[in-house]
Design an enzyme around this catalytic site. Sequence first.
Site, PDB file in Angstrom:
ATOM      1  N   LYS A 227       0.849  -1.191   0.000  1.00 17.21           N
ATOM      2  CA  LYS A 227       0.000   0.000   0.000  1.00 17.21           C
ATOM      3  C   LYS A 227       0.886   1.241   0.000  1.00 17.21           C
ATOM      4  CE  LYS A 227      -3.937   1.934   2.620  1.00 17.21           C
ATOM      5  NZ  LYS A 227      -4.794   1.723   3.810  1.00 17.21           N
TER       6      LYS A 227
ATOM      7  N   SER B  74      -9.654   1.964   2.811  1.00 18.67           N
ATOM      8  CA  SER B  74      -8.738   2.703   1.953  1.00 18.67           C
ATOM      9  C   SER B  74      -7.715   1.820   1.238  1.00 18.67           C
ATOM     10  CB  SER B  74      -7.987   3.743   2.782  1.00 18.67           C
ATOM     11  OG  SER B  74      -7.156   3.094   3.730  1.00 18.67           O
TER      12      SER B  74
ATOM     13  N   SER C 196      -9.957  -0.393   6.986  1.00 16.59           N
ATOM     14  CA  SER C 196      -9.340  -0.208   5.668  1.00 16.59           C
ATOM     15  C   SER C 196      -8.685  -1.447   5.076  1.00 16.59           C
ATOM     16  CB  SER C 196      -8.314   0.925   5.716  1.00 16.59           C
ATOM     17  OG  SER C 196      -8.980   2.159   5.686  1.00 16.59           O
TER      18      SER C 196
END
Lengths: 494, 485
Positions: A79, A154, A178
């Site tokens: 990420k 996210s 997330s």
Amino acid sequence: MELFHRTAHELAELLRRKELSAVELCDAVLGRIEAVEPRVRAYVTVMADVAREQAKAVDARRAAGEDLPPLAGIPLAVKDNMCTVDAPTTCSSKVLEHFVAPYDATVVARARQAGCVFTGKTNLDEFAMGSSTENSAFFTTCNPWDLERAPGGSSGGSAAATAAGEAIIALGSDTGGSIRQPASFCSLVGLKPTYGRVSRYGLVAFASSLDQIGPLTKDVRDTALLMNLLAGHDPMDSTSADRPVPDLTELLGRDIRGIRIGVPKEFFAEGTDPEVANAVHAAIRQLESLGAIVGEASTPTVSYGLPTYYIIAPSEASSNLARFDGVRYGHRTSKPVADNVELYEQSRAESFGPEVQRRIMIGTYALSAGYYDAYYLKAQKVRTLLKRDFDKVFEQFDIIAWPTSPCLPFRFGERGDPLSMYMADVCTIPVNMVGIPAVSLPCGFSSGGLPIGIQLGASYFEEPKLLQVAYAYEQSAGFHARRAPLGASCGGEA
Amino acid sequence: MALEAIIGLEVHAQLLTRSKMFCRCSTDPSAGPNTVVCPICTAMPGVLPVINRRAVELVVRTGLALNCSIASHSIFARKNYWYPDLPKNYQISQYELPLCRDGYLDIDVNGQKRRIRIRRVHLEEDTGKLYHTAGNESRIDFNRCGVPLMEIVSEPDMRSADEAREYLVALRQVLRYIGVCTGNMEEGSFRCEPNVNVRDTESGAKTGISELKNLNSFRAVHQSVDFEIARHTRLLQRGETVPRQTRRWHPSDESRGGYTDVMRSKEEAHDYRYFPEPDLVPMRIGDDWLSEIRAGMPELPQQKRERFVSQYALTPYDAGVLTQSLEFAQYFEAAVAACRAGQVAEAAKRVSKWLQGEMSRLLNETGQDIADVPARPEHVAELLELVEEGKLTGTIAKEVFEEMFRTGKPAPQIVSERGIEVVGDASELERIVDQVLADHAEVVAKVKSGKTQSKGFLVGQVMKATRGQAVPQIVNDIIDRRLGV
Ligand SMILES: [Zn+2]
């Protein structure tokens, strides 16, 4: 099944037996990225050159007879809020668009050490603030199961990449859901570990007391393997737990007879999509049929989870994001400014997106003199009550089970107003507020073919038992074996 | 109107740790700009702080020295404000639950004992330094950023500029004694911000507090506090209100005397939005750790003064002078211990006299620190013994000492290099005296009959025989003994 759709533990076995080389695997995944990335848009940066070098190095080490760690040669997506020295770390924000960190995050260093092959840095909601990746300053990532829908957020880029075969496994971060919500939306396994289980050093902070890094994988065994790599004390992170790290694969396959599973009734609120509720209830019945003892649990304060989260998380964020001032790195305004204050205001106004600005404003307000007691302090008190609620539940139960998301993967733009977007996290946020571990895993599909996830939670540091139960369910239900319909051949989508 | 000044002091002291507060960078003040920095102290995205255990120990040590209660549970807080020398745009500091609170420091002001209460002692990190160059350019040096800083806040217990200065002097002495801070005000390792206002004890009327900044010497503290007291007094007497303000001190120059002016008014005061630092876990100072720190506590200035009086039979004044700095006191004790002959009290008296006399004079002249003087305490002891044994006269001993001070050579070496004739031993001197007495029997008779002034002649003869190397006082003593007067 194509290489890129297989699990890490299957591929690791092929690599170990030298039936497959890391370079071949790397090429298969990079080829897949080339084929589907224009439609999925999971990556902010693809690290093809780095990946090939890493894969070559792994093959060389193996050829030299070295005994390699289990995930050596496995393509891993990171990420883009975790620092890497060999690619930008943007947090999907204009603020850090060209920022390359001078150091590796601890998890990145560990993965590098273990021989993982870095496919790239994945898209996210700017600074991890959001539940759809629509808040990325660069572009929106699509859900491989339905390209017109959000992959969740996210960690939407990491989830979409893994589900689309653009990575074998991925790292996500979870502040209010997330990792778990995108796992649920993309039919993956996603674990938010116990707060402190994994080092946060090098994770660009959103809300320090809630953030936790964890895996996004196609099945529970891969999650266990990746967690074995990530977990453990880090002297660079004082909030990381200095306690032994059990091998999480150990309990996989043990039967779950007698394990007590609580179902917190408050989590099946009125807004829950009936298809989600049905799938989750069916999964719970399946657990019961495997020998688990199921009962109703109660966490009466859980409805305060969401409002208190939206005090604490923005408060911490308002302070954490203060360093992005254009002085040392990141975006600096090119307009002439009269003084420091104008430099800050102009640089930040130009580069932070609306959701980030909104949360900074909320947090700054909540911490201000005269409001602190009414907001931040009160929220912390509620957090203590929430913890007590969960402590009580875990006196009675080993595991709790409830939906990961109250809704099915939504269409882009469907949740335009912030509040309805915030509501998407109502089932995941309390876990972060309390600090316990929770995993989302596939428990079925809607009539329209959209993935549904069940969430399992356990008490602090009970990841072994948590994954034992998750594995038992996964193996008997089999939803984890399905792959997103997105194929190299199915072009034509928007 | 019966007016009274109310003064409290906030002191910031840089702690003497090798590494910074939350990272491993060196605290070396001589390093070139931005050479002792890392991702943590420059607030790169994703970094986290880790507490420097030694810094916590030094603050606890300070708390113990200042008679504070030490928190068993203490937390850090974020103090949020924007400035380019603060890379995180928040400072990790302490707000609630500081490490130490409710202590005191006893001071002596013009012979009066005063107890100044300490409100709190807490730990935080220093900021970087900003340099404004010619033109519209600013440069930042982050070397100092993250250096451990201790804040010591007194209660507003001081009533005059003298008291404020004495408190500051005594506090710095304590910090130096316990080895937590260099106490250098000019270099900024020891900074002071007084809070000053004035109260009418009859009506209870008070002026708004002035917080004073830009003070880098004891003199500046004294002068600025005096200036503020006078200003507040004047305004209060005129019936004007004095608002709460942060004021900057401007030292006197050719054009005008020192004065303060407004930096910030209360309306512009910061809202620091303090909240507990979520990146750090609470500190627990357990009994074991506390006793370990307590056991490592050195003797404090006051204790040392009292011991010097009892152990060395010194006057309280002498004890005070000798203990002004730890190094000076240590030098004194080492020199006394190196004296072989005679009673401790005698030796102490001699050493005390020389250290306060010749040594202090030379230290003042050269601006040296006693720790850097080449002459070691045992050299001083050796020299004083030569004097005591009558082998060197006072005048010559001073010359020898001066060379010893410069070069660190032992006294016998200096003496032989300079060709100074040292009168042998005491029996040698006695032999010379006996000879003189025998040669001047008529003078001896005069002295014995009561004309003691004639004794000077005999002493003169002995001095002549020794070519001035003998000590007149000793010669006198021997003659007295021989003649039984
Ligand atoms: Zn540093």
